[in-house]
Structures are given as structure tokens and as C-alpha cells.
Scaffold this motif. Structure first.
Motif, mmCIF file in Angstrom:
data_model
loop_
_atom_site.group_PDB
_atom_site.id
_atom_site.type_symbol
_atom_site.label_atom_id
_atom_site.label_comp_id
_atom_site.label_asym_id
_atom_site.label_seq_id
_atom_site.Cartn_x
_atom_site.Cartn_y
_atom_site.Cartn_z
ATOM 1 N N TYR A 200 41.401 -43.898 -62.551
ATOM 2 C CA TYR A 200 42.000 -44.794 -61.906
ATOM 3 C C TYR A 200 41.619 -45.695 -60.590
ATOM 4 O O TYR A 200 41.799 -46.672 -60.512
ATOM 5 C CB TYR A 200 43.586 -44.449 -61.812
ATOM 6 N N ASP A 201 41.203 -44.641 -59.649
ATOM 7 C CA ASP A 201 40.914 -45.206 -58.418
ATOM 8 C C ASP A 201 39.728 -45.632 -58.164
ATOM 9 O O ASP A 201 39.401 -46.485 -57.155
ATOM 10 C CB ASP A 201 41.174 -44.142 -57.275
ATOM 11 N N SER A 202 38.575 -45.471 -58.974
ATOM 12 C CA SER A 202 37.274 -46.068 -58.864
ATOM 13 C C SER A 202 37.051 -47.433 -59.640
ATOM 14 O O SER A 202 37.630 -47.587 -60.728
ATOM 15 C CB SER A 202 36.139 -44.958 -59.348
ATOM 16 N N VAL A 203 36.565 -48.311 -58.753
ATOM 17 C CA VAL A 203 36.440 -49.693 -59.544
ATOM 18 C C VAL A 203 34.872 -49.937 -59.246
ATOM 19 O O VAL A 203 34.397 -50.679 -58.275
ATOM 20 C CB VAL A 203 37.241 -50.684 -58.811
ATOM 21 N N PRO A 204 33.944 -49.854 -60.284
ATOM 22 C CA PRO A 204 32.476 -49.781 -60.389
ATOM 23 C C PRO A 204 32.378 -51.149 -59.947
ATOM 24 O O PRO A 204 31.174 -51.628 -59.201
ATOM 25 C CB PRO A 204 32.031 -49.364 -61.393
ATOM 26 N N THR A 205 33.065 -52.171 -60.441
ATOM 27 C CA THR A 205 32.502 -53.668 -60.350
ATOM 28 C C THR A 205 33.243 -54.337 -59.141
ATOM 29 O O THR A 205 33.181 -55.653 -58.884
ATOM 30 C CB THR A 205 33.251 -54.368 -61.574
ATOM 31 N N ALA A 206 33.765 -53.445 -58.240
ATOM 32 C CA ALA A 206 34.463 -54.218 -56.986
ATOM 33 C C ALA A 206 33.483 -54.793 -56.203
ATOM 34 O O ALA A 206 32.219 -54.411 -56.002
ATOM 35 C CB ALA A 206 35.174 -52.930 -56.221
ATOM 36 N N GLN A 207 33.900 -55.995 -55.365
ATOM 37 C CA GLN A 207 33.057 -56.883 -54.434
ATOM 38 C C GLN A 207 33.431 -56.694 -53.076
ATOM 39 O O GLN A 207 34.765 -56.362 -52.920
ATOM 40 C CB GLN A 207 32.933 -58.149 -55.175
ATOM 41 N N MET A 208 32.411 -56.986 -52.403
ATOM 42 C CA MET A 208 32.836 -56.861 -50.799
ATOM 43 C C MET A 208 31.543 -57.718 -50.184
ATOM 44 O O MET A 208 30.590 -57.984 -50.542
ATOM 45 C CB MET A 208 32.751 -55.589 -50.115
ATOM 46 N N PRO A 209 31.846 -58.371 -48.756
ATOM 47 C CA PRO A 209 31.182 -59.355 -48.202
ATOM 48 C C PRO A 209 29.882 -58.313 -47.714
ATOM 49 O O PRO A 209 29.950 -57.323 -47.413
ATOM 50 C CB PRO A 209 32.128 -59.987 -46.987
#
Length: 315
Positions: A200-209
Motif C-alpha cells: 500500500y505504501d510504495s508508489v513505483p510511478t510516483a514523480q518528483m522534481p
């Protein structure tokens, strides 16, 4: 005579019922008033319940006595070690049951040594009453002096000074939770502990600057023979590391991320004879200090990519 007794008893019953109803009404009125008093207008539209009092469930014991040198993110120094000690009231034997089934934990904690708590300040009173304001823009160290919106950063200087860290669980011993990869000062109050759930806590597709991953780092941290010898000779003083090698690994990870402030990175010596400047390989270098665990560490930044640990002394 019996009728008179019945009348008296009926009157007493009615009196007690009225008294009970009045008491209930009084309590309801009082509770409503307390709820109203607990509401403080902090913005033009949103009330804030000021009556909530968080419970400190534990405190952190770490090798970071100062803000300078404490990792800005726990994952940046995975070799960093520490302990979370539960308060006796938390009944560790029961509350920690099952915890060792998880490899990682979320720690919710307080920035208890923030220097700008007063910056959540009240404006002058006007017809709308006092308003609380926060410093809406901050200057993250990685942006080297540029400002950004408060909620687009992980600055510790927040309206509610709450931190969140994912740590690796190394073990449990009585009331102590032994962890690694922490970024909390020694003595940090802990508000909650939750298991990390990768499903639930891991988001492999998450983005950041890009600026987050492009922060200042050093490719080479050199520990002088003198410094290594000092650590070896005083290894018994270490509180959170089992060996000098484990301590050195954490120290190198700490210094590989440029822990200097924006001011320290840009300051220039006015005089060649300045005591804080030494010559190494024909380049100017400036000495800095950091305290980690039982030691006071002096280091120099040599050129753009190298750090040299010159000496290590017991605190």
C-alpha cells in the motif's frame, strides 16, 4: 394519612426528576460552551480545534545531538543507527507484540528543537480579530538559496512541526526498538509507530522534481589515518554502533551529502591567513565541525567533490 405519604413521595420524585433534568441541561450547555471556546480562528474560513493534546509514546536515542549533521532524510544515511524507547505506560510487552514481523516502520514524531515556533505569529488585531500566519515560502538547502512554497518541501518549519520517517527495524529489546536509517535528533518525541506496508505504501510511478535528486553531494569522503586511529582507540565510547567500521560507514554517508548551510557553502575567506582555511593540494579548504554519536568530527571540503576528515575527538 397514607394519601399524604403518597403525595409527599410524588412531590419528592418530581423534585428529583426536575433536578436531574436541570443537571443534564446544565452539562449539555457547559459542554457546548467548552467546544465553542476550544475553537480558535486561525484563518478566514477554517477553525482549528485547540483542545487536542497529542500523547508522546516514546523518545528517540540517536547519535545526532545537533540539527547540523542529522540526515535531512533517513534513507540518505541507511547505516545510521538509533533506538526508540517506549514510555512505560505503553506496555511494551503487549503493544510491540508482532512488530518484528515487519522489516520497516513509519515513525511519526515532533520537530522539538525548531527555532522558529514563534513564526506562527499573530497579526495586529483588527475588526476580524487576530489571525495566525505561517511563513509560506522557505529555502530548501538543495535549491541553494531559492525559495519555494512551504507545502512543496519537507522543511521542519511547518504549522504543525510533525515529521514522518520510514526506518528499518533492526530488532526489539524490552521497551527499545532498534532501528536504522533514521533522521531524528537525540531526544525526539515520538507520537506514533506504524508498520510499513509495501503493498500500500510504495508508489513505483510516483514523480518528483529534478532539484530533489540533484542536490549537492560529494563523490569522495576521505578519513585520515589519524581520524581512523582515534575512532579505533575510543570505540568503546560509541553508543549506537557495534564497531568502528559501522560508525565509519555511517559517518561517510552523512558527509557525502553536503550538510553545510547555504551560507557555509558560499562564504569566502577574507584573509589568506584565516585560521579556518588550510592548504591541501594547492587548493583552499575550510574546516567544519559535526558531532555524531560520541565524537566531534572536523572535516574539510577540498575542491568541488572531495571531503577530508582531519580529526576525531571524544565529546
Amino acid at each position: 394519612k397514607e394519601r399524604k405519604k403518597v403525595t409527599i413521595l410524588t412531590d419528592l420524585l418530581a423534585h428529583e426528576k426536575k433536578k436531574r433534568d436541570d443537571d443534564r441541561k446544565g452539562r449539555t450547555t457547559a459542554e457546548k460552551r467548552l467546544r465553542e471556546l476550544a475553537k480558535v480562528k486561525t484563518t478566514d474560513t477554517a477553525p482549528n480545534t485547540a483542545g487536542f493534546q497529542p500523547i508522546v509514546i516514546a523518545h528517540v536515542l540517536s547519535g545526532y545531538p545537533d540539527r547540523r549533521g542529522t540526515p535531512r532524510q533517513g534513507a540518505a544515511v541507511p547505516a545510521g543507527r538509533g533506538r526508540i524507547v517506549l514510555e512505560k505506560a505503553m506496555q511494551a510487552h503487549d503493544s510491540l507484540d508482532g512488530l518484528t514481523s515487519f522489516s520497516h516502520l513509519w515513525i511519526v514524531w515532533l520537530f522539538h528543537e525548531n527555532t522558529n515556533v514563534a513564526k506562527l505569529h499573530a497579526q495586529k488585531r483588527n475588526k476580524n480579530g487576530a489571525k495566525l500566519r505561517v511563513k509560506a515560502r522557505v529555502k530548501p538547502p538543495r535549491l541553494d538559496g531559492k525559495s519555494l512554497g512551504l507545502f512543496a518541501t519537507r522543511t521542519p518549519h511547518r504549522p504543525n512541526p510533525i515529521g514522518l520517517t520510514c526506518v528499518r527495524l533492526e530488532g526489539v529489546k524490552g521497551r527499545e526498538i532498534i532501528v536504522s536509517g533514521l533522521d531524528m535528533l537525540n531526544g525526539t518525541p515520538v507520537l506514533d509507530i506504524k508498520p510499513y506496508l509495501p503493498i500500500y505504501d510504495s508508489v513505483p510511478t510516483a514523480q518528483m522534481p529534478d532539484w530533489i535528486s540533484a542536490g549537492p553531494t560529494f563523490s569522495n569522503v576521505i578519513v585520515s589515518p589519524k581520524a581512523r586511529q582515534s575512532i579505533q582507540e575510543s570505540a568503546s565510547a560509541l553508543k549506537h554502533y557495534e564497531s568502528p567500521e559501522a560508525y565509519l560507514k555511517a559517518l561517510v554517508q552523512i558527509l557525502s551529502h553536503d550538510i553545510r548551510s547555504h551560507f557555509q557553502r558560499n562564504i569566502k575567506s577574507k584573509k589568506p591567513s584565516d585560521n579556518s582555511v588550510s592548504q591541501s593540494k594547492g587548493k583552499k579548504s575550510r574546516k567544519f565541525e559535526v558531532r555524531v554519536d560520541a565524537f566531534r568530527v572536523l572535516y574539510e571540503v577540498i575542491g568541488p567533490m572531495d571531503v577530508l576528515v582531519t580529526s576525531v575527538d571524544l565529546l
